[in-house]
Design a protein around this motif. Structure first.
Motif, PDB file in Angstrom:
ATOM      1  N   LYS A  81       0.868  -1.186   0.000  1.00 18.36           N
ATOM      2  CA  LYS A  81       0.000   0.000   0.000  1.00 18.36           C
ATOM      3  C   LYS A  81       0.894   1.222   0.000  1.00 18.36           C
ATOM      4  O   LYS A  81       1.699   1.404   0.917  1.00 18.36           O
ATOM      5  CB  LYS A  81      -0.947   0.040   1.195  1.00 18.36           C
ATOM      6  N   GLY A  82       0.760   2.049  -1.047  1.00 15.03           N
ATOM      7  CA  GLY A  82       1.668   3.180  -1.178  1.00 15.03           C
ATOM      8  C   GLY A  82       3.090   2.662  -1.262  1.00 15.03           C
ATOM      9  O   GLY A  82       3.368   1.682  -1.956  1.00 15.03           O
ATOM     10  N   THR A  83       3.985   3.282  -0.537  1.00 20.50           N
ATOM     11  CA  THR A  83       5.387   2.827  -0.539  1.00 20.50           C
ATOM     12  C   THR A  83       5.669   1.790   0.546  1.00 20.50           C
ATOM     13  O   THR A  83       6.803   1.315   0.671  1.00 20.50           O
ATOM     14  CB  THR A  83       6.335   4.026  -0.328  1.00 20.50           C
ATOM     15  N   THR A  84       4.643   1.423   1.300  1.00 20.23           N
ATOM     16  CA  THR A  84       4.822   0.461   2.397  1.00 20.23           C
ATOM     17  C   THR A  84       4.646  -0.968   1.909  1.00 20.23           C
ATOM     18  O   THR A  84       3.680  -1.275   1.203  1.00 20.23           O
ATOM     19  CB  THR A  84       3.823   0.740   3.536  1.00 20.23           C
ATOM     20  N   ILE A  85       5.579  -1.822   2.296  1.00 19.94           N
ATOM     21  CA  ILE A  85       5.483  -3.249   1.997  1.00 19.94           C
ATOM     22  C   ILE A  85       5.546  -4.011   3.319  1.00 19.94           C
ATOM     23  O   ILE A  85       6.530  -3.924   4.049  1.00 19.94           O
ATOM     24  CB  ILE A  85       6.621  -3.720   1.072  1.00 19.94           C
ATOM     25  N   ARG A  86       4.474  -4.722   3.625  1.00 23.78           N
ATOM     26  CA  ARG A  86       4.419  -5.535   4.835  1.00 23.78           C
ATOM     27  C   ARG A  86       4.762  -6.990   4.522  1.00 23.78           C
ATOM     28  O   ARG A  86       4.654  -7.430   3.380  1.00 23.78           O
ATOM     29  CB  ARG A  86       3.005  -5.488   5.434  1.00 23.78           C
ATOM     30  N   VAL A  87       5.165  -7.719   5.565  1.00 24.15           N
ATOM     31  CA  VAL A  87       5.325  -9.170   5.432  1.00 24.15           C
ATOM     32  C   VAL A  87       4.322  -9.841   6.360  1.00 24.15           C
ATOM     33  O   VAL A  87       3.866  -9.253   7.346  1.00 24.15           O
ATOM     34  CB  VAL A  87       6.766  -9.630   5.762  1.00 24.15           C
ATOM     35  N   ASN A  88       3.974 -11.074   6.054  1.00 20.89           N
ATOM     36  CA  ASN A  88       2.954 -11.800   6.801  1.00 20.89           C
ATOM     37  C   ASN A  88       3.536 -12.398   8.082  1.00 20.89           C
ATOM     38  O   ASN A  88       3.951 -13.565   8.121  1.00 20.89           O
ATOM     39  CB  ASN A  88       2.360 -12.897   5.916  1.00 20.89           C
ATOM     40  N   ALA A  89       3.538 -11.591   9.120  1.00 26.40           N
ATOM     41  CA  ALA A  89       4.135 -12.011  10.390  1.00 26.40           C
ATOM     42  C   ALA A  89       3.388 -13.186  11.005  1.00 26.40           C
ATOM     43  O   ALA A  89       3.997 -14.029  11.678  1.00 26.40           O
ATOM     44  CB  ALA A  89       4.161 -10.838  11.368  1.00 26.40           C
ATOM     45  N   THR A  90       2.087 -13.266  10.779  1.00 25.72           N
ATOM     46  CA  THR A  90       1.307 -14.364  11.376  1.00 25.72           C
ATOM     47  C   THR A  90       1.681 -15.716  10.777  1.00 25.72           C
ATOM     48  O   THR A  90       1.435 -16.755  11.384  1.00 25.72           O
ATOM     49  CB  THR A  90      -0.207 -14.131  11.194  1.00 25.72           C
ATOM     50  N   LYS A  91       2.281 -15.706   9.585  1.00 23.06           N
ATOM     51  CA  LYS A  91       2.717 -16.954   8.948  1.00 23.06           C
ATOM     52  C   LYS A  91       4.247 -17.055   8.923  1.00 23.06           C
ATOM     53  O   LYS A  91       4.822 -17.797   8.119  1.00 23.06           O
ATOM     54  CB  LYS A  91       2.149 -17.048   7.533  1.00 23.06           C
ATOM     55  N   ASN A  92       4.890 -16.272   9.813  1.00 25.96           N
ATOM     56  CA  ASN A  92       6.350 -16.333   9.985  1.00 25.96           C
ATOM     57  C   ASN A  92       7.134 -15.949   8.736  1.00 25.96           C
ATOM     58  O   ASN A  92       8.251 -16.438   8.520  1.00 25.96           O
ATOM     59  CB  ASN A  92       6.783 -17.731  10.456  1.00 25.96           C
ATOM     60  N   VAL A  93       6.559 -15.089   7.908  1.00 30.60           N
ATOM     61  CA  VAL A  93       7.304 -14.574   6.762  1.00 30.60           C
ATOM     62  C   VAL A  93       8.320 -13.562   7.270  1.00 30.60           C
ATOM     63  O   VAL A  93       8.005 -12.704   8.110  1.00 30.60           O
ATOM     64  CB  VAL A  93       6.360 -13.917   5.737  1.00 30.60           C
ATOM     65  N   THR A  94       9.544 -13.662   6.782  1.00 27.69           N
ATOM     66  CA  THR A  94      10.598 -12.731   7.174  1.00 27.69           C
ATOM     67  C   THR A  94      11.224 -12.134   5.925  1.00 27.69           C
ATOM     68  O   THR A  94      11.084 -12.668   4.821  1.00 27.69           O
ATOM     69  CB  THR A  94      11.689 -13.431   8.010  1.00 27.69           C
ATOM     70  N   ALA A  95      11.906 -11.005   6.104  1.00 23.65           N
ATOM     71  CA  ALA A  95      12.519 -10.323   4.962  1.00 23.65           C
ATOM     72  C   ALA A  95      13.794  -9.621   5.404  1.00 23.65           C
ATOM     73  O   ALA A  95      13.990  -9.316   6.585  1.00 23.65           O
ATOM     74  CB  ALA A  95      11.550  -9.320   4.347  1.00 23.65           C
ATOM     75  N   ALA A  96      14.649  -9.369   4.422  1.00 25.67           N
ATOM     76  CA  ALA A  96      15.882  -8.612   4.641  1.00 25.67           C
ATOM     77  C   ALA A  96      16.119  -7.746   3.415  1.00 25.67           C
ATOM     78  O   ALA A  96      15.755  -8.113   2.298  1.00 25.67           O
ATOM     79  CB  ALA A  96      17.060  -9.555   4.863  1.00 25.67           C
ATOM     80  N   VAL A  97      16.713  -6.589   3.633  1.00 28.21           N
ATOM     81  CA  VAL A  97      17.095  -5.701   2.538  1.00 28.21           C
ATOM     82  C   VAL A  97      18.610  -5.773   2.416  1.00 28.21           C
ATOM     83  O   VAL A  97      19.325  -5.516   3.386  1.00 28.21           O
ATOM     84  CB  VAL A  97      16.644  -4.248   2.795  1.00 28.21           C
ATOM     85  N   VAL A  98      19.099  -6.140   1.240  1.00 28.44           N
ATOM     86  CA  VAL A  98      20.541  -6.261   1.038  1.00 28.44           C
ATOM     87  C   VAL A  98      20.974  -5.404  -0.142  1.00 28.44           C
ATOM     88  O   VAL A  98      20.164  -5.012  -0.978  1.00 28.44           O
ATOM     89  CB  VAL A  98      20.961  -7.729   0.796  1.00 28.44           C
ATOM     90  N   THR A  99      22.252  -5.114  -0.188  1.00 29.24           N
ATOM     91  CA  THR A  99      22.834  -4.364  -1.297  1.00 29.24           C
ATOM     92  C   THR A  99      23.566  -5.336  -2.212  1.00 29.24           C
ATOM     93  O   THR A  99      24.380  -6.143  -1.754  1.00 29.24           O
ATOM     94  CB  THR A  99      23.815  -3.298  -0.784  1.00 29.24           C
ATOM     95  N   GLY A 100      23.252  -5.259  -3.491  1.00 23.93           N
ATOM     96  CA  GLY A 100      23.883  -6.159  -4.452  1.00 23.93           C
ATOM     97  C   GLY A 100      23.181  -6.089  -5.790  1.00 23.93           C
ATOM     98  O   GLY A 100      22.139  -5.448  -5.926  1.00 23.93           O
ATOM     99  N   ILE A 101      23.734  -6.760  -6.777  1.00 15.61           N
ATOM    100  CA  ILE A 101      23.139  -6.822  -8.102  1.00 15.61           C
ATOM    101  C   ILE A 101      22.227  -8.039  -8.163  1.00 15.61           C
ATOM    102  O   ILE A 101      22.657  -9.159  -7.864  1.00 15.61           O
ATOM    103  CB  ILE A 101      24.222  -6.913  -9.199  1.00 15.61           C
ATOM    104  N   PHE A 102      20.978  -7.805  -8.519  1.00 12.16           N
ATOM    105  CA  PHE A 102      19.967  -8.870  -8.515  1.00 12.16           C
ATOM    106  C   PHE A 102      20.463 -10.130  -9.211  1.00 12.16           C
ATOM    107  O   PHE A 102      20.386 -11.229  -8.660  1.00 12.16           O
ATOM    108  CB  PHE A 102      18.695  -8.354  -9.192  1.00 12.16           C
TER     109      PHE A 102
END
Length: 201
Positions: A81-102
């Motif tokens: 929603k807008g610039t916000t990106i959520r993860v599904n905490a209730t299903k143990n989804v986790t995320a990390a932001v890293v620097t690198g070439i895709f």
């Protein structure tokens, strides 16, 4: 006697062929990037004079496993929603932001710090320069930060890497974005999902 020798030779040859076949490694099929275009996730409507929210708009829930928008009650991984990106905490989804070439990230880095959403804290940080985007106050535009890649561990425990390509409908070049007329909050991104639970891409 001759017959016995002949049969023994055939048996030995068959066993040898079977053993060679067993030792032959399965060919590695490269994973292909999936392109998602113009995922519309408009922000709340805000009165610019008072700062009051005049219309609350819903998050759009996306399953990386299904490559589709889903209902909130289903196994979604990310919500936009807008610039916000959520993860599904209730299903143990986790995320990390890293620097690198895709294209060069072949494995989840051991240095990646995975987190989940908690209250007002987001695994994918919000705010210009903090997560995946920059906001230019002179041009009023949002652009993805080059070299920022999102890593996500999905509801099914599989890893994905994501590169956001555009925040505007039609993925226009930055020079052609008109903040007054180009529809925003239309995500174009690509991702690779490793479906076997390993950390390699």
């Amino acid at each position: 006697m001759k017959t016995t020798l002949k049969l023994s030779f055939i048996t030995l040859l068959s066993a040898s062929i079977f053993a060679c076949a067993e030792d032959t490694p399965e060919p590695i099929v490269p994973l292909e990037a999936i392109l998602v275009e113009d995922l519309a996730a408009p922000n709340d409507v805000i009165n610019r004079n008072t700062g009051e929210v005049t219309e609350v708009r819903p998050f759009q829930f996306f399953s990386l496993e299904e490559n589709a928008l889903v209902e909130e009650t289903e196994d979604w991984d990310l919500a936009f929603k807008g610039t916000t990106i959520r993860v599904n905490a209730t299903k143990n989804v986790t995320a990390a932001v890293v620097t690198g070439i895709f294209d060069e990230i072949a494995e989840v880095p051991t240095s990646a710090t995975f987190a989940t959403d908690s209250g007002e804290s987001f695994a994918i940080p919000t705010g210009s320069g903090n997560g995946w985007y920059n906001y230019n106050s002179a041009t009023f535009t949002v652009t993805p930060i080059p070299g920022r890649v999102l890593l996500v561990k999905t509801t099914h425990g599989n890893y994905a890497k994501i590169e956001i390509l555009s925040y505007y409908k039609g993925n226009p070049p930055a020079a052609e974005i008109d903040p007054m007329s180009t529809p925003s909050a239309h995500y174009t991104f690509r991702y690779i999902l490793q479906p076997n639970g390993t950390t390699t891409f």
